[in-house]
Design an enzyme around this catalytic site. Sequence first.
Site, PDB file in Angstrom:
ATOM      1  N   ASP A 106       0.819  -1.213   0.000  1.00  0.00           N
ATOM      2  CA  ASP A 106       0.000   0.000   0.000  1.00  0.00           C
ATOM      3  C   ASP A 106       0.850   1.258   0.000  1.00  0.00           C
ATOM      4  O   ASP A 106       2.033   1.235   0.352  1.00  0.00           O
ATOM      5  CB  ASP A 106      -0.887   0.027   1.255  1.00  0.00           C
ATOM      6  CG  ASP A 106      -2.024  -0.958   1.154  1.00  0.00           C
ATOM      7  OD1 ASP A 106      -2.446  -1.279   0.028  1.00  0.00           O
ATOM      8  OD2 ASP A 106      -2.494  -1.415   2.217  1.00  0.00           O
ATOM      9  N   TYR A 159       6.295  -9.552   8.113  1.00  0.00           N
ATOM     10  CA  TYR A 159       6.047  -8.113   8.215  1.00  0.00           C
ATOM     11  C   TYR A 159       6.388  -7.635   9.615  1.00  0.00           C
ATOM     12  O   TYR A 159       6.245  -8.380  10.594  1.00  0.00           O
ATOM     13  CB  TYR A 159       4.575  -7.789   7.950  1.00  0.00           C
ATOM     14  CG  TYR A 159       4.185  -7.745   6.494  1.00  0.00           C
ATOM     15  CD1 TYR A 159       4.318  -6.564   5.765  1.00  0.00           C
ATOM     16  CD2 TYR A 159       3.684  -8.870   5.853  1.00  0.00           C
ATOM     17  CE1 TYR A 159       3.951  -6.516   4.427  1.00  0.00           C
ATOM     18  CE2 TYR A 159       3.315  -8.829   4.510  1.00  0.00           C
ATOM     19  CZ  TYR A 159       3.453  -7.638   3.808  1.00  0.00           C
ATOM     20  OH  TYR A 159       3.093  -7.592   2.487  1.00  0.00           O
TER      21      TYR A 159
END
Lengths: 254, 254
Positions: A61, A119
């Site tokens: 994103d 992540y």
Amino acid sequence: MQHLSCSDNLRNLLITIQYDGREYHGWQIQENALTVQEVFQEALRRIVGEFRDLKGCSRTDSGVHANMYCVSVKIAHPIPAERLISALNSYLPDTVACLDCREVAPDFHARYDCKGKRYVYKIWNSAVRNPFLNGYALKYRYPLDVDMLNKAAQAYVGSHNFESFCTADKREKGDMVRNVKMFSVEREGKLVTMTVEADGFLYNMVRIMVGTLLEISQGRIAEDAIPDILEKKDRAAAGVTAQACGLYLDKVFY
Amino acid sequence: MQHLSCSDNLRNLLITIQYDGREYHGWQIQENALTVQEVFQEALRRIVGEFRDLKGCSRTDSGVHANMYCVSVKIAHPIPAERLISALNSYLPDTVACLDCREVAPDFHARYDCKGKRYVYKIWNSAVRNPFLNGYALKYRYPLDVDMLNKAAQAYVGSHNFESFCTADKREKGDMVRNVKMFSVEREGKLVTMTVEADGFLYNMVRIMVGTLLEISQGRIAEDAIPDILEKKDRAAAGVTAQACGLYLDKVFY
């Protein structure tokens, strides 16, 4: 320059980069917005000319960072892989670095061959901002009980249908089961870091997992609610989507 | 609003801030360039109205950062010191944070009463850039022998005339002797950090000390040359002025 065709004898390369995502609208190329893919392709084109099948390991994103991001691409140019690293670093902007480049099998695909990803989500947990972490961490002023959150987050671990943790209008077709290998919440002074590793992630999955933990911390969601939220398979049952700025793609496994 | 005069019963405050200097032309206010003092004064004015004798602990160059920077200022406004911290943080931009505020004696002066300062200089020592350290560290690709540099830098320690380490056209009048308490060179992975503490610093002194060490590393200045350079009292004898981006005012002692 001629267009490369499938019948050309092409090399397939796996290129590892790192980027500060603050000024980019994510990886994937799009009209009217600067993306990492655009600046990467531009640098690559200046060195090797034409290329084919450039594939990133995932979408990211707007504002999301990558400590490690992988790209596969086919080229005809004979430049040694090692030299391509320094050449790319000459042409890439300061916000993107090329860390590695190697030859891979002709059918290798940066996304489809990915076996897992890790992540990291960074939170600056203080009433006072850190001027050096603008866009690099979520600012969160309320106390975070790291031990409690770490315990609650263990309910994410294992194979589950994560539909509740996927932005509804971007729901992927097919299987929504993902296998979360580990989830940890750690504190180092005012910096709280959440780390999650899985075989794959749905759209916004990490950010919704983090947002849900923040709502647990606020008492708006119960400490033991994660199994129920998973069970409901309903985005509305989970917490908010945490801001993009704290998120880093940290490692890609092949 | 009436102007404050010396005869008013004013409070004297010591305010500690922190800032990311990338977008600022240093601390000290100037025409046609954004400075930290300008945004600080603007925030302060919105909270307390008129103020007097606003004094920063030192000038800092364009692009230099501060982990700790101190300001003294006289105000008439009755806002409790503790509340002024959060009020300032509401009005300051994301790149500046207020860390502390306390009442001090009427004659306290952030610059004149400073007993010493510590600076840190960060170097990203790698052929490959770190996208997260743009403007936060000097990029330096050639090998740095930290043990050798640390040994060479011990010649800075002690009371010396540092005229050779002061930008010539900004030479301060009077005493150019400064007492350097410590100088260390340390490595953590690819990040090399130089730390220096002294009772005071001449203009560009730290950056020239660092630049000289980098030239020692390159073999352009001898490892044992620092005592001779000090002796010469000549800016031309020392090395280059290292870039501002790696420099952090780290601590101010009172």
